[in-house]
Design a protein around this motif. Structure first.
Motif, PDB file in Angstrom:
ATOM      1  N   LEU A  36       0.838  -1.197   0.000  1.00 51.95           N
ATOM      2  CA  LEU A  36       0.000   0.000   0.000  1.00 51.95           C
ATOM      3  C   LEU A  36       0.872   1.246   0.000  1.00 51.95           C
ATOM      4  N   SER A  37       0.559   2.200  -0.867  1.00 51.63           N
ATOM      5  CA  SER A  37       1.232   3.495  -0.792  1.00 51.63           C
ATOM      6  C   SER A  37       0.739   4.209   0.464  1.00 51.63           C
ATOM      7  N   ASP A  38       1.508   5.201   0.896  1.00 52.05           N
ATOM      8  CA  ASP A  38       1.195   5.908   2.154  1.00 52.05           C
ATOM      9  C   ASP A  38      -0.197   6.510   2.183  1.00 52.05           C
ATOM     10  N   LYS A  39      -0.688   6.924   1.009  1.00 60.72           N
ATOM     11  CA  LYS A  39      -1.969   7.653   1.016  1.00 60.72           C
ATOM     12  C   LYS A  39      -3.193   6.751   0.859  1.00 60.72           C
ATOM     13  N   CYS A  40      -2.978   5.435   0.830  1.00 57.51           N
ATOM     14  CA  CYS A  40      -4.145   4.539   0.770  1.00 57.51           C
ATOM     15  C   CYS A  40      -4.969   4.680   2.048  1.00 57.51           C
ATOM     16  N   VAL A  41      -6.264   4.425   1.943  1.00 60.34           N
ATOM     17  CA  VAL A  41      -7.138   4.367   3.113  1.00 60.34           C
ATOM     18  C   VAL A  41      -6.628   3.249   4.052  1.00 60.34           C
ATOM     19  N   SER A  42      -6.804   3.431   5.356  1.00 60.10           N
ATOM     20  CA  SER A  42      -6.309   2.450   6.339  1.00 60.10           C
ATOM     21  C   SER A  42      -7.010   1.096   6.193  1.00 60.10           C
ATOM     22  N   ILE A  43      -6.254   0.020   6.376  1.00 60.53           N
ATOM     23  CA  ILE A  43      -6.889  -1.311   6.305  1.00 60.53           C
ATOM     24  C   ILE A  43      -7.824  -1.553   7.492  1.00 60.53           C
ATOM     25  N   TYR A  44      -7.728  -0.714   8.528  1.00 59.14           N
ATOM     26  CA  TYR A  44      -8.610  -0.884   9.689  1.00 59.14           C
ATOM     27  C   TYR A  44      -9.901  -0.072   9.559  1.00 59.14           C
ATOM     28  N   ASN A  45     -10.040   0.676   8.486  1.00 62.84           N
ATOM     29  CA  ASN A  45     -11.315   1.320   8.199  1.00 62.84           C
ATOM     30  C   ASN A  45     -12.389   0.217   8.151  1.00 62.84           C
ATOM     31  N   PRO A  46     -13.477   0.361   8.907  1.00 58.23           N
ATOM     32  CA  PRO A  46     -14.461  -0.730   8.998  1.00 58.23           C
ATOM     33  C   PRO A  46     -14.981  -1.216   7.641  1.00 58.23           C
ATOM     34  N   LYS A  47     -15.070  -0.309   6.661  1.00 55.67           N
ATOM     35  CA  LYS A  47     -15.553  -0.741   5.340  1.00 55.67           C
ATOM     36  C   LYS A  47     -14.484  -1.544   4.588  1.00 55.67           C
ATOM     37  N   VAL A  48     -13.212  -1.250   4.838  1.00 58.07           N
ATOM     38  CA  VAL A  48     -12.145  -2.069   4.248  1.00 58.07           C
ATOM     39  C   VAL A  48     -12.198  -3.471   4.861  1.00 58.07           C
ATOM     40  N   VAL A  49     -12.286  -3.496   6.180  1.00 59.21           N
ATOM     41  CA  VAL A  49     -12.336  -4.778   6.898  1.00 59.21           C
ATOM     42  C   VAL A  49     -13.494  -5.617   6.365  1.00 59.21           C
ATOM     43  N   ALA A  50     -14.680  -4.984   6.240  1.00 59.37           N
ATOM     44  CA  ALA A  50     -15.862  -5.721   5.782  1.00 59.37           C
ATOM     45  C   ALA A  50     -15.680  -6.230   4.358  1.00 59.37           C
ATOM     46  N   ALA A  51     -15.219  -5.364   3.463  1.00 57.66           N
ATOM     47  CA  ALA A  51     -15.092  -5.764   2.054  1.00 57.66           C
ATOM     48  C   ALA A  51     -13.996  -6.806   1.861  1.00 57.66           C
ATOM     49  N   SER A  52     -13.013  -6.835   2.745  1.00 61.18           N
ATOM     50  CA  SER A  52     -11.921  -7.813   2.578  1.00 61.18           C
ATOM     51  C   SER A  52     -12.351  -9.214   2.985  1.00 61.18           C
ATOM     52  N   LYS A  53     -13.455  -9.343   3.715  1.00 64.67           N
ATOM     53  CA  LYS A  53     -13.983 -10.644   4.159  1.00 64.67           C
ATOM     54  C   LYS A  53     -12.922 -11.468   4.903  1.00 64.67           C
ATOM     55  N   GLY A  54     -12.084 -10.779   5.645  1.00 64.88           N
ATOM     56  CA  GLY A  54     -11.064 -11.482   6.435  1.00 64.88           C
ATOM     57  C   GLY A  54      -9.736 -11.635   5.717  1.00 64.88           C
ATOM     58  N   ALA A  55      -9.670 -11.262   4.453  1.00 66.33           N
ATOM     59  CA  ALA A  55      -8.428 -11.438   3.676  1.00 66.33           C
ATOM     60  C   ALA A  55      -7.259 -10.663   4.274  1.00 66.33           C
ATOM     61  N   ILE A  56      -7.556  -9.548   4.964  1.00 64.72           N
ATOM     62  CA  ILE A  56      -6.460  -8.762   5.568  1.00 64.72           C
ATOM     63  C   ILE A  56      -5.644  -9.594   6.563  1.00 64.72           C
ATOM     64  N   PHE A  57      -6.222 -10.671   7.103  1.00 68.74           N
ATOM     65  CA  PHE A  57      -5.479 -11.519   8.040  1.00 68.74           C
ATOM     66  C   PHE A  57      -4.580 -12.523   7.333  1.00 68.74           C
ATOM     67  N   SER A  58      -4.856 -12.799   6.075  1.00 68.42           N
ATOM     68  CA  SER A  58      -4.235 -13.956   5.432  1.00 68.42           C
ATOM     69  C   SER A  58      -3.175 -13.615   4.406  1.00 68.42           C
ATOM     70  N   ILE A  59      -3.205 -12.426   3.837  1.00 68.01           N
ATOM     71  CA  ILE A  59      -2.198 -12.084   2.833  1.00 68.01           C
ATOM     72  C   ILE A  59      -1.276 -11.023   3.434  1.00 68.01           C
ATOM     73  N   PRO A  60       0.042 -11.167   3.265  1.00 66.52           N
ATOM     74  CA  PRO A  60       0.936 -10.140   3.797  1.00 66.52           C
ATOM     75  C   PRO A  60       0.637  -8.778   3.181  1.00 66.52           C
ATOM     76  N   ILE A  61       0.474  -7.780   4.036  1.00 68.43           N
ATOM     77  CA  ILE A  61       0.208  -6.414   3.576  1.00 68.43           C
ATOM     78  C   ILE A  61       1.345  -5.518   4.065  1.00 68.43           C
ATOM     79  N   LEU A  62       2.016  -4.879   3.132  1.00 70.84           N
ATOM     80  CA  LEU A  62       3.164  -4.033   3.460  1.00 70.84           C
ATOM     81  C   LEU A  62       2.825  -2.603   3.066  1.00 70.84           C
ATOM     82  N   THR A  63       3.525  -1.655   3.676  1.00 68.01           N
ATOM     83  CA  THR A  63       3.280  -0.246   3.329  1.00 68.01           C
ATOM     84  C   THR A  63       4.595   0.416   2.933  1.00 68.01           C
ATOM     85  N   GLY A  64       4.549   1.243   1.903  1.00 69.89           N
ATOM     86  CA  GLY A  64       5.760   1.980   1.550  1.00 69.89           C
ATOM     87  C   GLY A  64       5.770   2.366   0.088  1.00 69.89           C
ATOM     88  N   PHE A  65       6.915   2.847  -0.371  1.00 66.55           N
ATOM     89  CA  PHE A  65       6.999   3.318  -1.746  1.00 66.55           C
ATOM     90  C   PHE A  65       7.511   2.196  -2.657  1.00 66.55           C
TER      91      PHE A  65
END
Lengths: 239, 239
Positions: free
Chosen positions: B132-161
């Motif tokens: 994720l680039s720095d300006k992406c919406v937070s993965i903890y935004n409740p709508k991100v969490v809901a739309a990911s259907k739990g995927a945020i727990f299973s795929i490595p998510i990194l932040t940076g340029f």
């Protein structure tokens, strides 16, 4: 035709603001769209009644244009950060598609964002029409309108049961059954209806009985794809 | 461990309800997820702290489970029609991916629904990580969490340029330039970073400068596809 409105209680403003409510959409046979891109497609369809805007727009002369204040836009917009252009349109008459070879059937899609996105994708991939089952969310739901980005004006949208539309089409159902084959192994077809099912319950039994080909997009690690994403992958493959 | 809570002012309930607010997510280093499917993936990740539920669930013994009233679920849920299961989780630590050959880079994605859906799709198509680039919406935004259907727990998510992650990868940018080729003509690649850009502004200039391959999904009649749909088609093609 350019006019100015400064008051939030102006009759035209009050009328437009009511169109956020589905009761009034039905009563007045009008609905709202937002933004310039949707407006462009609406103008082509000839269904624009009047435009409320913060800045003067280049519009065909016969479309009334009201220059209004940000407070008025806020009153009639459903968006938190409105673009500054809200248009009142007439409801879209059902139009017969010119061709009817590549069709998408939406079986009880309930999320308005998914619905609008699926219609936008069908238009982008040159599908001939979208058919909606009776239980789909209304295309005039403001979130459907927004997600469709104006596509609702440009692709024929029909409503009814699959059986009444199936002629020599193969019905392709995106669902799991013992006959399901992975997408990569599915042959391209000339005349077909691609069925996408409800977000929670999938495709209804009645529709499955009418289906000829059962297809899945191979995935791992998670139960399912979002239906608008699955629809995008399938429409791209079969287009 | 099953306990009962009947009061909306119970300390645990009040604490959980605060986690709808990003200020408290940051302060307490906890966030909420909803529904059983997300919970299953959260349990595998070992990040579940406690579960509030209307009906008893089969959970590992060490996870505290509180049987609560519909009023309590309503208080702590962000959904209008909550599923009846709300879970408090610890924030997800950045984990190094095992492999790093098939990666998605999200450049300033701002819509939480799109963001969650893109992460869900990346997991489903076996991508190794999402950056994720720095300006992406937070993965903890409740709508991100809901739309990911739990995927945020299973795929490595990194932040940076992007530059800091690019090694021998080809960077594939979904954007229009004089070098852009249609997707069908694009060769499959072993090691790549697929870039998807902001909904309104597309891919940033800095990222375009780092890109090797420019690709477009051929479309007609409308300006663009929804980014989550475009992402789905591209991830499926290159997977």
């Amino acid at each position: 035709m350019i006019n100015y409105i400064n008051s939030r209680t102006n009759q035209k403003v009050v009328h437009a603001s009511r169109l956020k409510d589905k009761k009034y959409i039905k009563e007045y046979k009008e609905f709202l769209i937002e933004g310039v891109k949707s407006l462009e497609l609406a103008i082509k369809s000839g269904l624009v009644k009047e435009v409320f805007t913060l800045k003067e727009l280049k519009l065909p002369y016969n479309i009334p244009q009201y220059l209004v204040t940000p407070e008025i836009i806020e009153k009639i917009s459903i968006n938190q950060n409105p673009e500054g252009v809200v248009t009142v349109c007439q409801l879209i008459p059902e139009k017969k598609p010119e061709k009817f070879n590549k069709v998408v059937y939406l079986d009880d899609i309930s999320d308005p964002g998914n619905m609008g996105t699926l219609i936008r994708t069908a238009l982008a991939f040159n599908y001939d029409a979208v058919i909606l089952s009776d239980k789909c969310v209304s295309i005039y739901n403001p979130k459907v309108v927004a997600a469709s980005k104006g596509a609702i004006f440009s692709i024929p949208i029909l409503t009814g049961f699959l059986k009444d539309f199936k002629k020599d089409h193969k019905v392709i159902a995106s669902t799991l059954s013992d006959k399901t084959i992975p997408l990569e192994k599915c042959k391209k077809i000339e005349s077909f209806i691609l069925v996408l099912g409800n977000e929670a319950h999938g495709i209804s039994q009645e529709v499955i009985k009418l289906s000829d080909i059962f297809v899945k997009i191979p995935i791992d690690n998670i139960d399912s794809l979002n239906v608008a994403v699955a629809g995008g992958v399938l429409m791209y493959y079969f287009k």
